[in-house]
Design a protein around this motif. Structure first.
Motif, mmCIF file in Angstrom:
data_model
loop_
_atom_site.group_PDB
_atom_site.id
_atom_site.type_symbol
_atom_site.label_atom_id
_atom_site.label_comp_id
_atom_site.label_asym_id
_atom_site.label_seq_id
_atom_site.Cartn_x
_atom_site.Cartn_y
_atom_site.Cartn_z
ATOM 1 N N GLY A 18 0.820 -1.213 0.000
ATOM 2 C CA GLY A 18 0.000 0.000 0.000
ATOM 3 C C GLY A 18 0.852 1.260 0.000
ATOM 4 N N ILE A 19 1.927 1.255 0.805
ATOM 5 C CA ILE A 19 2.826 2.416 0.861
ATOM 6 C C ILE A 19 3.502 2.645 -0.487
ATOM 7 N N MET A 20 4.014 1.558 -1.077
ATOM 8 C CA MET A 20 4.686 1.693 -2.370
ATOM 9 C C MET A 20 3.699 2.062 -3.474
ATOM 10 N N GLY A 21 2.449 1.570 -3.370
ATOM 11 C CA GLY A 21 1.429 1.968 -4.335
ATOM 12 C C GLY A 21 1.101 3.445 -4.213
ATOM 13 N N SER A 22 1.004 3.922 -2.979
ATOM 14 C CA SER A 22 0.749 5.335 -2.755
ATOM 15 C C SER A 22 1.902 6.179 -3.288
ATOM 16 N N LEU A 23 3.131 5.712 -3.041
ATOM 17 C CA LEU A 23 4.309 6.423 -3.545
ATOM 18 C C LEU A 23 4.352 6.417 -5.072
ATOM 19 N N ALA A 24 3.820 5.335 -5.684
ATOM 20 C CA ALA A 24 3.757 5.285 -7.151
ATOM 21 C C ALA A 24 2.889 6.415 -7.686
ATOM 22 N N ILE A 25 1.744 6.615 -7.041
ATOM 23 C CA ILE A 25 0.867 7.723 -7.450
ATOM 24 C C ILE A 25 1.536 9.058 -7.174
ATOM 25 N N ILE A 26 2.213 9.149 -6.040
ATOM 26 C CA ILE A 26 2.886 10.399 -5.683
ATOM 27 C C ILE A 26 3.909 10.794 -6.740
ATOM 28 N N VAL A 27 4.826 9.860 -7.075
ATOM 29 C CA VAL A 27 5.883 10.225 -8.029
ATOM 30 C C VAL A 27 5.304 10.456 -9.418
ATOM 31 N N SER A 28 4.257 9.689 -9.784
ATOM 32 C CA SER A 28 3.646 9.887 -11.098
ATOM 33 C C SER A 28 3.002 11.263 -11.198
ATOM 34 N N TRP A 29 2.306 11.660 -10.139
ATOM 35 C CA TRP A 29 1.660 12.974 -10.158
ATOM 36 C C TRP A 29 2.680 14.096 -10.060
ATOM 37 N N LEU A 30 3.783 13.850 -9.369
ATOM 38 C CA LEU A 30 4.839 14.857 -9.319
ATOM 39 C C LEU A 30 5.441 15.067 -10.704
ATOM 40 N N LEU A 31 5.602 13.978 -11.440
ATOM 41 C CA LEU A 31 6.155 14.070 -12.788
ATOM 42 C C LEU A 31 5.195 14.797 -13.730
ATOM 43 N N ARG A 32 3.934 14.354 -13.729
ATOM 44 C CA ARG A 32 2.972 14.970 -14.652
ATOM 45 C C ARG A 32 2.605 16.379 -14.220
ATOM 46 N N GLY A 33 2.738 16.662 -12.918
ATOM 47 C CA GLY A 33 2.399 17.992 -12.417
ATOM 48 C C GLY A 33 3.558 18.964 -12.393
ATOM 49 N N SER A 34 4.745 18.517 -12.797
ATOM 50 C CA SER A 34 5.906 19.415 -12.805
ATOM 51 C C SER A 34 5.643 20.663 -13.640
ATOM 52 N N LEU A 35 4.855 20.502 -14.682
ATOM 53 C CA LEU A 35 4.629 21.597 -15.625
ATOM 54 C C LEU A 35 3.661 22.647 -15.099
ATOM 55 N N SER A 36 2.686 22.236 -14.264
ATOM 56 C CA SER A 36 1.585 23.127 -13.886
ATOM 57 C C SER A 36 2.065 24.420 -13.244
ATOM 58 N N LEU A 37 2.988 24.304 -12.285
ATOM 59 C CA LEU A 37 3.502 25.501 -11.623
ATOM 60 C C LEU A 37 4.699 26.069 -12.373
ATOM 61 N N VAL A 207 15.171 23.019 -13.124
ATOM 62 C CA VAL A 207 15.513 22.225 -11.934
ATOM 63 C C VAL A 207 14.292 21.465 -11.419
ATOM 64 N N VAL A 208 13.100 22.020 -11.588
ATOM 65 C CA VAL A 208 11.873 21.337 -11.156
ATOM 66 C C VAL A 208 11.754 19.978 -11.845
ATOM 67 N N PHE A 209 11.980 19.944 -13.145
ATOM 68 C CA PHE A 209 11.860 18.692 -13.907
ATOM 69 C C PHE A 209 12.952 17.698 -13.512
ATOM 70 N N TYR A 210 14.183 18.184 -13.338
ATOM 71 C CA TYR A 210 15.278 17.288 -12.971
ATOM 72 C C TYR A 210 15.101 16.724 -11.559
ATOM 73 N N PHE A 211 14.644 17.563 -10.637
ATOM 74 C CA PHE A 211 14.518 17.137 -9.234
ATOM 75 C C PHE A 211 13.487 16.027 -9.085
ATOM 76 N N TRP A 212 12.275 16.211 -9.646
ATOM 77 C CA TRP A 212 11.232 15.200 -9.484
ATOM 78 C C TRP A 212 11.540 13.927 -10.271
ATOM 79 N N SER A 213 12.282 14.035 -11.357
ATOM 80 C CA SER A 213 12.692 12.847 -12.105
ATOM 81 C C SER A 213 13.660 12.005 -11.278
ATOM 82 N N PHE A 214 14.533 12.660 -10.547
ATOM 83 C CA PHE A 214 15.466 11.933 -9.673
ATOM 84 C C PHE A 214 14.718 11.212 -8.556
ATOM 85 N N VAL A 215 13.720 11.881 -7.968
ATOM 86 C CA VAL A 215 12.909 11.263 -6.906
ATOM 87 C C VAL A 215 12.190 10.027 -7.436
ATOM 88 N N ALA A 216 11.621 10.128 -8.633
ATOM 89 C CA ALA A 216 10.893 9.001 -9.223
ATOM 90 C C ALA A 216 11.818 7.832 -9.523
#
Length: 492
Positions: A18-37, A207-216
């Protein structure tokens, strides 16, 4: 499995999944949401484009000379993209996102959800990291292409995750654990808003795109090492948990020879059709809020990018709390038989639809009162927390054995809203005035009311008949049945 394995596992493996599944959604949304802000700093300000001389509606606090110098040096290259062009950029993700839902669901059903989920996050990570370089050499067309590829890679995430959850989560823990997993999107929104805002304040937008890609990338490595398709193939699970899951779920090993997916029954099942319609409306509203709220706060209210990141994180904090609490409350109401599962889903669905849309409208009518606007936005997002314990986990109620294909149908079709919404809103807010924004959010409110009405009338949480495929007797069984029939005829 021996007892020594059990002593090494302090946390149950279904919770780790469950934790890893939640983290999967987290990193996916961080990646797709990098552009919004980030896009608020990537484009030339609205009143400086030379194409539209509309200034920000509300007064802006002017930064000091030193701050202005630092910011101008740290912003990076800016591009003269119109609202319509930005709409094309945002909708590109959804174009790719739609086409891989059903293929991803079929692959997850056949081979298990682990690698389908892991590889789609990895591919999304690579595309996201390539965005700054792509823009530098290919301009807006390269950005649109990379966002479409990101969507294509990420489209199988929810179907694959649904397959994993159906294999790991017992029915009595569905409200808590599945809601916790799905609420990962709120944690991502908090991190994306606040951390991305800080990055944009102190550094350049690439840097926003590079940072969240590293986390993912870190998530992908950990996930592949510790997670498995089902309990029976997990190397860390203990005997006690295996026995519990076998008693509650019944099937611990993924079925490799499933009968053909009942696509006809899925596509013409009324509760699934209703869920699809409600999800289309929900995705339309959330696309507007997720993509255009930062623009509204900057271009109309005059917030700085750092303030936007902070204030956008607050609503998601409340939404996360409501999401988790609603999961526990829904399980309690159902287990204690105060309400049926269907009744709980419908009540929570109403709370997740009408109130958030109403508060968004109220925020627009608050004018330039920034404090009141933030309060309305916080309340709006907070009530959206009931979404996960209503609409989202309703998919698992209807047919757990086909959770992946059902998620693919619903999420895939509803993603079309992500294509339509940015282009419609991009045209409607060409001047970014208060009146234009009021119209946008009033439409969202009307759609939310309609969504609640149809779900209240036709929605259901009853398990569907096609969940259990009809069993065809084997040859030996058929012979025995024939012999029994002949024996009964002889006695007569």
């Amino acid at each position: 499995m021996d007892s020594s394995v059990q002593s090494k596992c302090v946390i149950p493996q279904r919770v780790i999944m469950g934790i890893m599944g939640s983290l999967a959604i987290i990193v996916s949304w961080l990646l797709r949401g990098s552009l919004s802000l980030a896009i608020t700093e990537m484009v030339v300000p609205l009143n400086n484009t030379g194409k539209n001389n509309v200034s920000i509606v509300c007064p802006v606090e002017t930064p000091t000379t030193i701050q202005s110098t630092i910011v101008s040096k740290m912003i990076g290259t800016r591009y003269d993209w119109t609202h319509q062009q930005q709409g094309y950029i945002h909708s590109a993700f959804a174009c790719g996102y739609i086409i891989t839902h059903i293929p991803g669901a079929l692959l997850a059903q056949k081979f298990g959800g682990k690698w389908v989920l892991g590889l789609n996050v990895l591919a999304t990570t690579i595309c996201n990291a390539a965005i700054p370089i792509g823009i530098e050499y290919g301009g807006i067309m390269a950005l649109i292409l990379l966002r479409a590829l990101m969507g294509t890679a990420n489209g199988s995430m929810f179907p694959a995750l649904s397959v994993l959850l159906s294999a790991w989560v017992p029915e009595k823990e569905r409200g808590k654990l599945a809601t916790f997993v799905m609420a990962g999107g709120e944690i991502a929104a908090i991190l994306s808003s606040y951390v991305s805002g800080m990055i944009l304040h102190h550094s350049t937008w690439p840097v926003v795109f590079y940072f969240w890609s590293f986390v993912a990338l870190i998530w992908f490595i950990v996930f592949t090492l510790i997670c498995s398709n089902d309990p029976s193939s997990n190397s860390f699970i203990g005997r006690r948990e295996l026995d519990y899951l076998k008693r509650e779920i019944g099937q611990l090993k993924r079925k490799k020879n499933l009968p053909p997916t009942p696509w006809k029954e899925i596509c013409f099942c009324m509760p699934i059709v209703i869920l699809t319609v409600t999800q289309i409306i929900g995705d339309y509203v959330m696309t507007i809020v997720g993509i255009y709220l930062p623009k509204y706060m900057k271009e109309v209210l005059g917030f700085s990018v750092q303030d936007i990141g902070f204030y956008l994180s607050l609503p998601h904090v409340l939404k996360l709390i409501v999401s988790l609490l609603s999961g526990f409350v829904s399980d309690y109401l159902i287990s204690e038989q105060y309400l049926s599962t269907t009744q709980v889903r419908k009540i929570f669905a109403a709370l997740a639809s009408v109130f958030p849309a109403g508060f968004i409208v109220a925020a627009v009518y608050a004018g330039c009162n920034r404090l009141l606007v933030v309060i309305w936005f916080v309340l709006s997002f907070g009530f959206q927390g009931f979404f996960y314990s209503s609409f989202r986990i309703n998919i698992l109620d209807l047919a757990p054995n086909y959770a992946g294909p059902i998620m693919a149908v619903i999420n895939g079709i509803s993603s079309s809203a992500g294509i339509v919404a940015p282009n419609i809103v991009g045209t409607m807010i060409s001047d970014s005035t208060h009146e234009q924004w009021k119209f946008v959010f009033w439409i969202s409110f009307v759609l939310a009311v309609f969504r609640t009405v149809i779900y209240t009338i036709w929605g259901s949480a009853k398990i569907q008949s096609f969940n259990e495929p009809k069993k065809v007797p084997e040859a030996a069984e058929l012979t025995r049945l024939n012999e029994d029939g002949k024996e009964r005829e002889t006695k007569k």
